[in-house]
Design an enzyme around this catalytic site. Structure first.
Site, mmCIF file in Angstrom:
data_model
loop_
_atom_site.group_PDB
_atom_site.id
_atom_site.type_symbol
_atom_site.label_atom_id
_atom_site.label_comp_id
_atom_site.label_asym_id
_atom_site.label_seq_id
_atom_site.Cartn_x
_atom_site.Cartn_y
_atom_site.Cartn_z
ATOM 1 N N ASP A 190 25.791 27.903 43.396
ATOM 2 C CA ASP A 190 25.825 27.320 42.183
ATOM 3 C C ASP A 190 25.037 26.169 42.350
ATOM 4 O O ASP A 190 23.732 25.830 43.083
ATOM 5 C CB ASP A 190 27.320 26.682 42.949
ATOM 6 N N ASP A 195 25.867 22.424 40.795
ATOM 7 C CA ASP A 195 26.392 20.685 40.907
ATOM 8 C C ASP A 195 26.961 20.599 42.349
ATOM 9 O O ASP A 195 28.137 21.171 42.220
ATOM 10 C CB ASP A 195 27.109 20.599 39.880
#
Length: 317
Positions: A30, A32
């Site tokens: 992932d 952010d």
């Protein structure tokens, strides 16, 4: 590196990290809250990724899997470059906008179009995939003949796609419902959502509504559930696996959210690693560990680290 039947969220020390990484051919990140926060890279993250590609335990396939539908794949590769991460190609980025376009390209019949609640990035990915669409961007004003209940319906529309839309309005909701209701009578209209993230965290503990709020509004009006593209849906992982032919048993998923990153990884048979630089906390993990609910146990990762930088001792050995 097959996923264990029961997960305990062990702290990933250097020795265990060497073993886990040695058994991985691919690492999915992932972005952010894992690699960066806003416009600042997480300290040590860029070096860790470089070593995963080229270090003693290197040679890993790196992919970036994000629910954010407001950026294109090209925008992500540019941000990775700007923040000092290893060079990435667009095909390594699996955003919910790109994967939604990929899904509709195969799901829609020839000549069909999608009505889109979303912005420029979602429109760009649909255009690149050759999916005809309308509706992205600002809605017509309420006094317009093209507003909501008064707007003429495009006969080509066979899907409603809901993404992050700063211009979401009653008029757009009304038009989405009209397309979905019309579909009940003339062969069906797909309801597709990029993701269900309800809140997007901001610096200082604040937050803004996420795409999930818009999805819920459309689902409530239509009285049906959307097919969801992004994490924790398995579909977004299937996009990665089909692109690179990766083995789930030799894949590590790294994320900061239990209900998206970790749940997807666990559902797909990946080894899961939670980093504490983003949304979820160890307190949440311990709460799930103490629960007798099988669905909550699915939110428990195999391992955790304070930060991706904690992998550096193992990667440098």
């Amino acid at each position: 590196m097959a996923a264990a039947a029961k997960k305990w969220c062990e702290r990933l020390d250097a020795d265990t990290a060497r073993s886990v990484l040695a058994g991985a051919d691919a690492v999915l990140f992932d972005c952010d809250g894992v690699l960066w926060r806003g416009e600042a890279a997480v300290p040590g993250a860029a070096e860790a990724l470089r070593l995963l590609e080229d270090g003693p335990l290197g040679g890993k396939r790196l992919c970036y899997v994000t629910n954010n539908s407001s950026r294109t794949r090209a925008a992500y590769t540019e941000k990775l470059r700007r923040l000092g991460f290893p060079r990435a190609e667009p095909r390594q980025v699996f955003g919910s906008a790109y994967c939604a376009a990929r899904y509709l390209r195969h799901a829609l019949p020839p000549g069909a179009a999608a009505y889109v609640l979303g912005g420029a990035a979602l429109s760009s990915e649909l255009e690149a995939a050759g999916v005809a669409h309308l509706g992205a961007g600002p809605a017509p004003p309420p006094d317009s003949a093209h507003f909501g209940a008064r707007a003429p319906l495009d006969p080509a529309v066979r899907a409603v796609l809901v993404g992050y839309d700063e211009h979401f309005s009653y008029g757009k909701l009304c038009l989405a419902l009209r397309y979905l209701l019309r579909g009940q009578d003339d062969g069906g209209c797909l309801l597709v959502a990029t993701n269900r993230d309800n809140r997007l965290p901001l610096e200082g503990g604040s937050a803004v509504p996420g795409t999930g709020c818009l999805v819920k509004a459309v689902e409530t009006a239509a009285e049906r559930e959307a097919f969801v593209i992004g994490k924790p849906s398995q579909y977004i992982f299937e996009c990665v696996a089909s692109e690179f032919n990766i083995d789930p048993a030799r894949t590590l998923m790294v994320g900061d959210r239990l209900d998206t990153d970790i749940l997807m990884g666990n559902n797909c048979g990946l080894t899961t690693l939670l980093t504490l630089t983003g949304v979820s906390t160890l307190e949440e993990v311990h709460s799930h560990l103490e629960s007798s609910c099988p669905e909550r146990r699915k939110l428990v990762p195999d391992y955790y680290v304070e930060s991706i930088a904690d992998l550096l001792p193992a990667l440098k050995a």
